[in-house]
Write an enzyme that holds these catalytic residues in place. Sequence first.
Site, PDB file in Angstrom:
ATOM      1  N   GLU A   1      76.497 -93.242  44.363  1.00  0.00           N
ATOM      2  CA  GLU A   1      75.756 -93.875  43.276  1.00  0.00           C
ATOM      3  C   GLU A   1      75.118 -95.191  43.725  1.00  0.00           C
ATOM      4  O   GLU A   1      73.962 -95.475  43.388  1.00  0.00           O
ATOM      5  CB  GLU A   1      76.681 -94.135  42.081  1.00  0.00           C
ATOM      6  CG  GLU A   1      77.013 -92.901  41.288  1.00  0.00           C
ATOM      7  CD  GLU A   1      75.793 -92.287  40.621  1.00  0.00           C
ATOM      8  OE1 GLU A   1      74.888 -93.044  40.218  1.00  0.00           O
ATOM      9  OE2 GLU A   1      75.739 -91.050  40.503  1.00  0.00           O
TER      10      GLU A   1
ATOM     11  N   TYR B   1      75.800 -98.885  34.180  1.00  0.00           N
ATOM     12  CA  TYR B   1      75.364 -97.543  34.580  1.00  0.00           C
ATOM     13  C   TYR B   1      76.279 -96.955  35.651  1.00  0.00           C
ATOM     14  O   TYR B   1      76.718 -95.794  35.543  1.00  0.00           O
ATOM     15  CB  TYR B   1      73.926 -97.559  35.102  1.00  0.00           C
ATOM     16  CG  TYR B   1      73.530 -96.198  35.637  1.00  0.00           C
ATOM     17  CD1 TYR B   1      73.097 -95.204  34.764  1.00  0.00           C
ATOM     18  CD2 TYR B   1      73.667 -95.883  36.981  1.00  0.00           C
ATOM     19  CE1 TYR B   1      72.788 -93.932  35.228  1.00  0.00           C
ATOM     20  CE2 TYR B   1      73.358 -94.617  37.460  1.00  0.00           C
ATOM     21  CZ  TYR B   1      72.926 -93.647  36.581  1.00  0.00           C
ATOM     22  OH  TYR B   1      72.640 -92.384  37.042  1.00  0.00           O
TER      23      TYR B   1
ATOM     24  N   ASP C   1      69.437 -92.546  33.176  1.00  0.00           N
ATOM     25  CA  ASP C   1      68.633 -93.054  34.282  1.00  0.00           C
ATOM     26  C   ASP C   1      67.174 -92.668  34.041  1.00  0.00           C
ATOM     27  O   ASP C   1      66.826 -92.121  32.992  1.00  0.00           O
ATOM     28  CB  ASP C   1      69.152 -92.549  35.629  1.00  0.00           C
ATOM     29  CG  ASP C   1      68.851 -91.079  35.879  1.00  0.00           C
ATOM     30  OD1 ASP C   1      68.396 -90.377  34.947  1.00  0.00           O
ATOM     31  OD2 ASP C   1      69.080 -90.615  37.009  1.00  0.00           O
TER      32      ASP C   1
END
Length: 355
Positions: free
Chosen positions: A36, A119, A137
């Site tokens: 990520e 996030y 996203d």
Amino acid sequence: MNDSLLTRTLLSWFVENQRPLPWRKEYHPYHVWISEIMGQQTQMERVVAYFNNWIRQFPDIKTLAAASEQEVIKAWEGLGYYSRVRNIRKAADILVQEYGAKLPDKESQLLALPGIGPYTAAAILSIAFNHAVPLLDANVERILCRIDDIDLPVKQATTRKLLLQRCSDLLPQDDARNFNQALMEFGALICTPKKPACPTCPLQQHCRSYARDIVDLRPIPGKKEKRIDISMACGIIQHGDRFYIQQRLKKDVWGGLWEFPGGRLKEGETPEQAAVREILEETEFQVTDLRPFATTVHHYTKYRVTLEAFFCTLQGDQLTEPVLHAASQYKWVAFNDLSTFAFPAGHRQLIEKMD
């Protein structure tokens, strides 16, 4: 619109079409975390290559925490945004000391780690631990704005709140991992920013923008950020078969990386004049015999940086100690050893051209 049918269709599509990404083999929390962070502002093909190299070098959090900062930065070299990797290294220390070298599955604990924002925490919780947490996203924003024909600027706070609620409504409580990845994968492969595969899209019947023939008008972008051009110059100082490099201060842009000394052009300066001045200001070296070598252009965030490089030598060719004003340390390095140090993109391009 049948939300449950849309969700089932997406999940079925994902099972059949998902890419074989390495962190999907086991969904190990450490792997998900690294993927990520690497995936921010980076194309997937590059992420996969860097991820595989990273896991070979740092197979677990304990190994990562035991590595030096320079080893970690070198493994990240080329991905840019180096604060990300320094935060990874800091977080690894905390995870070893406080969590038994494992990532926690609580949002508050994840958010307390350096470099993990809302996030990334949501991505770890949903993808690594399969917790029912929505993810939003750019891919997901685009899909939902097209499906629901949302005619509001996509980056407005009210729009994001609306989209996040929409994600929550669609999210299956027992399969958040696959659903969140399905949305992102669908945006990457089918509902792309340009030339989306609308004629063969399995969500076509759910898409209001398609029905109204306005897919290319969704999402509505926000105000485009103006690009800023920066002109820089540097000197590649050579003494015998060795080259001078210095390590940037940690507080600087690209802090901790190595570079050839140089900086921004002042108004009215030529690149050659700027290189001479910057070297003097940074090291108190006086250089001579400047020879144009190469020009590189690289981009980061809103900046486009043009870097002009010159080969040069010390005045009188006498090797003296530099007085460092913009670096933490320096080295005289043989050309073949330059590749062992981590450089910003523009300087790394110069080394490639030297080769």
